[in-house]
Design an enzyme around this catalytic site. Structure first.
Site, PDB file in Angstrom:
ATOM      1  N   GLU A  84      -0.313   5.304  13.352  1.00 16.54           N
ATOM      2  CA  GLU A  84       0.008   6.506  12.569  1.00 16.54           C
ATOM      3  C   GLU A  84      -0.198   7.764  13.420  1.00 16.54           C
ATOM      4  OE1 GLU A  84      -2.372   7.104   9.042  1.00 16.54           O
ATOM      5  OE2 GLU A  84      -0.922   8.516   8.179  1.00 16.54           O
ATOM      6  N   HIS A 128      -9.983   2.454   0.320  1.00 13.91           N
ATOM      7  CA  HIS A 128      -8.526   2.236   0.336  1.00 13.91           C
ATOM      8  C   HIS A 128      -8.152   1.616  -1.007  1.00 13.91           C
ATOM      9  CE1 HIS A 128      -4.523   1.323   1.211  1.00 13.91           C
ATOM     10  NE2 HIS A 128      -4.639   0.595   2.308  1.00 13.91           N
ATOM     11  N   CYS A 156       0.807  -1.227   0.000  1.00  8.07           N
ATOM     12  CA  CYS A 156       0.000   0.000   0.000  1.00  8.07           C
ATOM     13  C   CYS A 156       0.839   1.275   0.000  1.00  8.07           C
ATOM     14  CB  CYS A 156      -0.958  -0.005   1.192  1.00  8.07           C
ATOM     15  SG  CYS A 156      -2.022  -1.448   1.176  1.00  8.07           S
ATOM     16  N   LYS A 193     -10.262   8.367   2.936  1.00  6.66           N
ATOM     17  CA  LYS A 193     -10.591   6.997   2.493  1.00  6.66           C
ATOM     18  C   LYS A 193     -12.060   6.621   2.700  1.00  6.66           C
ATOM     19  CE  LYS A 193      -6.049   4.792   2.357  1.00  6.66           C
ATOM     20  NZ  LYS A 193      -5.137   5.904   2.588  1.00  6.66           N
ATOM     21  N   HIS A 246      -2.587   8.326   6.082  1.00  2.00           N
ATOM     22  CA  HIS A 246      -2.938   7.057   5.441  1.00  2.00           C
ATOM     23  C   HIS A 246      -4.345   6.672   5.914  1.00  2.00           C
ATOM     24  CE1 HIS A 246      -2.132   3.401   3.272  1.00  2.00           C
ATOM     25  NE2 HIS A 246      -2.237   2.633   4.342  1.00  2.00           N
ATOM     26  N   PHE A 252       1.661  -3.263   4.147  1.00  2.00           N
ATOM     27  CA  PHE A 252       2.049  -4.600   4.606  1.00  2.00           C
ATOM     28  C   PHE A 252       3.546  -4.783   4.339  1.00  2.00           C
ATOM     29  CE2 PHE A 252      -2.120  -7.300   4.322  1.00  2.00           C
ATOM     30  CZ  PHE A 252      -2.658  -6.544   5.337  1.00  2.00           C
TER      31      PHE A 252
END
Lengths: 177, 393
Positions: free
Chosen positions: B293, B320, B152, B315, B282, B378
């Site tokens: 985050e 996402h 991502c 998002k 994010h 990831f």
């Protein structure tokens, strides 16, 4: 200025002894195991601090294709989606595995640049030497035997690449690309 | 290298996603709270009507169709001609590329009914880089190229890599693009990890229950300062890259890796955290991501100024979009810089008490000089890009 190629190691899939692997690696894919073995050797001359700050580029044409196909086949046959197969199916999973096992916390990218693979990897590694003292490059593409003839039909240039993991460490200077 | 030379011009940008077929439509959706997430599935696909509007390209895959349409618009937005595409860098980012062309043919249960040639053809689409190669042929783009597949964080990494290529003189101009389509692998994979919510995601909310997956394509045209006299839409002022070395799928709980990437980007941009006017997070809506985050952003500040750090995620509007999210959200950030508007986090009503940032819940007018864009992925891969208002240049 010239590059300093500090180390180079490679392993063929036939040399892998998965049966006697560390139990901690039981969830690892063949790509991860092979990549780890060559990267561990290639970084053996670096101090823990140098490894922590190392840049890493993993270059792979087909990534974790075994896990991807296992995930999809299992799902289509049983409607059961297995999280470990999904987690291992991502191209980036080998990079994550290497970072965890070796303790690499520097800039790290997974590349899958098709016919541009070799050149793209060298250019990226050279760019990363702008951010760190050393860069570890790992080429890895261990794929299922039943797909090899198909891959070679589509990409004949991969003949010397499929089934191998190779790792190189370069130190800041200039990488001739 | 001088500070000015470090900055890279963004002269063209475009995006297509579930919330619109151009960047202005998507921006308006994000302003008004018009979410494209489908209730019941929790997915945000591009509509069938829009798919039908994308012209046929060299490949029948959805990834190629939407990439070709989006790149065409981005090049027009940059006013780049065919001459600009000679010796032009091209970095593409994706995690699944043309998976729709092989996900139903290469699993063993289907292969037995196919000829050797049919399987070999399907494997051509299996390489993530195949989309880039097709776009290079279609648009006659020559020059160094690469495909980033770092989960991502892929497209924000791609923007940072292009910035390095431009700074070091490898190229004078560079296209950065990313496309993700929904697939059986990603939808069922994320579902198997219990990361999807069937409702609309609620980034930073106390009751956030997971992410929404979406489709998107986004392209940006970057130039070195001395390549042309084109006006910049925004500048890339700083970049940061780091790795957690912690867990295959979960972020380090205190956000240590993301913090390192943000510090690197701020140092690279020669600014302090207090100068960031908007943290475009994010912010996936997953329990682990949003907390890690938030802790990372909080840790950037030496005083309690973090409580004034305007932070939000878009998002809940477009979902996402995995590898494409960094590029898509950078395109939105450029429009925010131009309009001096912070896009809010919609659907969040009760902010998690463990998150002490200024979570923006309504559109907010503010003089925007710097925006910090984050991506986490990831494998523990973190990327940060600091964007600068071109009027400051």
């Amino acid at each position: 200025m010239n590059d300093f190629l500090n180390s180079f190691h490679q392993i063929n899939e036939k040399e892998l002894d998965l049966e006697s692997a560390d139990p901690a690696f039981r969830k690892a894919t063949t790509n991860m195991m092979a990549a780890y073995l060559v990267c561990k050797k290639a970084t053996a001359h670096l101090s823990p601090d140098e490894i922590k700050n190392l840049s890493l580029v993993v270059s792979t044409q087909f990534g974790e294709v075994s896990s991807s196909l296992d995930f999809l086949t299992t799902f289509y046959e049983t409607q059961i989606a297995k999280p470990i197969l999904f987690q291992n199916s991502l191209h980036n999973s080998t990079l994550g595995f290497l970072a965890i096992q070796l303790g690499i916390q520097g800039p790290a990218l997974t590349l899958s640049s098709d016919v541009h693979g070799l050149q793209a990897t060298k250019q990226t590694a050279k760019s990363l030497l702008d951010l760190s003292e050393n860069v570890l490059i790992c080429f890895v593409d261990i794929v299922p035997d039943f797909l090899k003839p198909h891959y070679l039909a589509a990409y004949p240039e991969l003949k010397e690449h499929l089934g191998w993991a190779r790792a190189k460490v370069f130190t800041k200077g200039a990488l001739n690309v | 290298m001088t500070r000015q030379k470090n900055e890279v011009k963004i002269v063209g940008s475009e995006a297509i996603c579930s919330s619109g077929v151009d960047k202005n439509q998507i921006f308006e959706s994000c302003l008004s709270g018009n979410s494209a997430v489908q209730i019941a599935t929790g997915l945000a696909p591009i509509s069938e009507k829009n798919w039908q509007s994308f012209h046929q390209t060299l490949s029948p895959s959805r990834c190629s169709l939407v990439s070709s349409a989006c790149l065409t618009k981005a090049l027009a937005d940059a006013d780049w001609s065919e001459a600009d595409l000679q010796d032009c860098g091209f970095i593409f980012a994706t995690t699944t590329s043309q998976i729709d062309q092989w996900q139903h043919s290469l699993p063993v249960i289907y292969m037995k009914d196919l000829t050797f040639e049919e399987v070999a053809n399907a494997t051509r689409y299996q390489s993530l880089g195949s989309t880039l190669v097709q776009l290079q042929k279609e648009f006659k783009i020559t020059g160094p190229s690469s495909v980033v597949a770092s989960s991502c964080s892929a497209s924000l990494q791609a923007i940072n890599l292009a910035t390095l290529w431009l700074r070091t003189g490898l190229v004078k101009k560079c296209i950065v693009g990313s496309t993700e389509i929904l697939s059986d692998l990603t939808v069922n994979g994320f579902n198997s990890m219990r990361l999807l919510t069937k409702g609309v995601c609620k980034p930073f909310d106390k009751t956030r229950a997971g992410i929404n997956l979406g489709e998107a394509s986004a392209f940006l045209c970057l130039e070195a300062q001395d390549y042309s006299l084109r006006k910049a839409q925004a500048l890339v002022a700083g970049l940061g890259l780091s790795t957690d070395a912690f867990h295959p799928t979960a972020p380090e709980p205190n956000g240590a890796g993301s913090l390192k990437a943000m510090r690197m980007a701020l140092h690279d941009a020669h600014i302090q955290a207090e100068q960031i006017d908007w943290f475009h997070a994010h912010g996936t809506g997953s329990a682990a991501n949003d907390l890690a985050e938030s802790k990372a952003i909080t840790s950037l500040f030496s005083s309690n100024a973090f409580s004034k750090a305007s932070t939000s995620s878009t998002k809940s509007i477009h979902g996402h979009t995995l590898g494409a999210c960094g590029a898509l959200e950078t395109v939105l950030a450029i429009l925010s810089l131009q309009r001096n508007l912070i896009l809010p986090t919609y659907n969040t009503s009760e902010i998690d008490p463990a998150i002490t940032l200024d979570i923006v819940l309504k559109p907010r007018e503010k003089n925007l000089n710097y925006i910090l864009k984050n991506s986490l992925g990831f494998g523990g891969i973190n990327a940060t890009t600091v964007l600068k208002n071109s009027s400051l240049h």
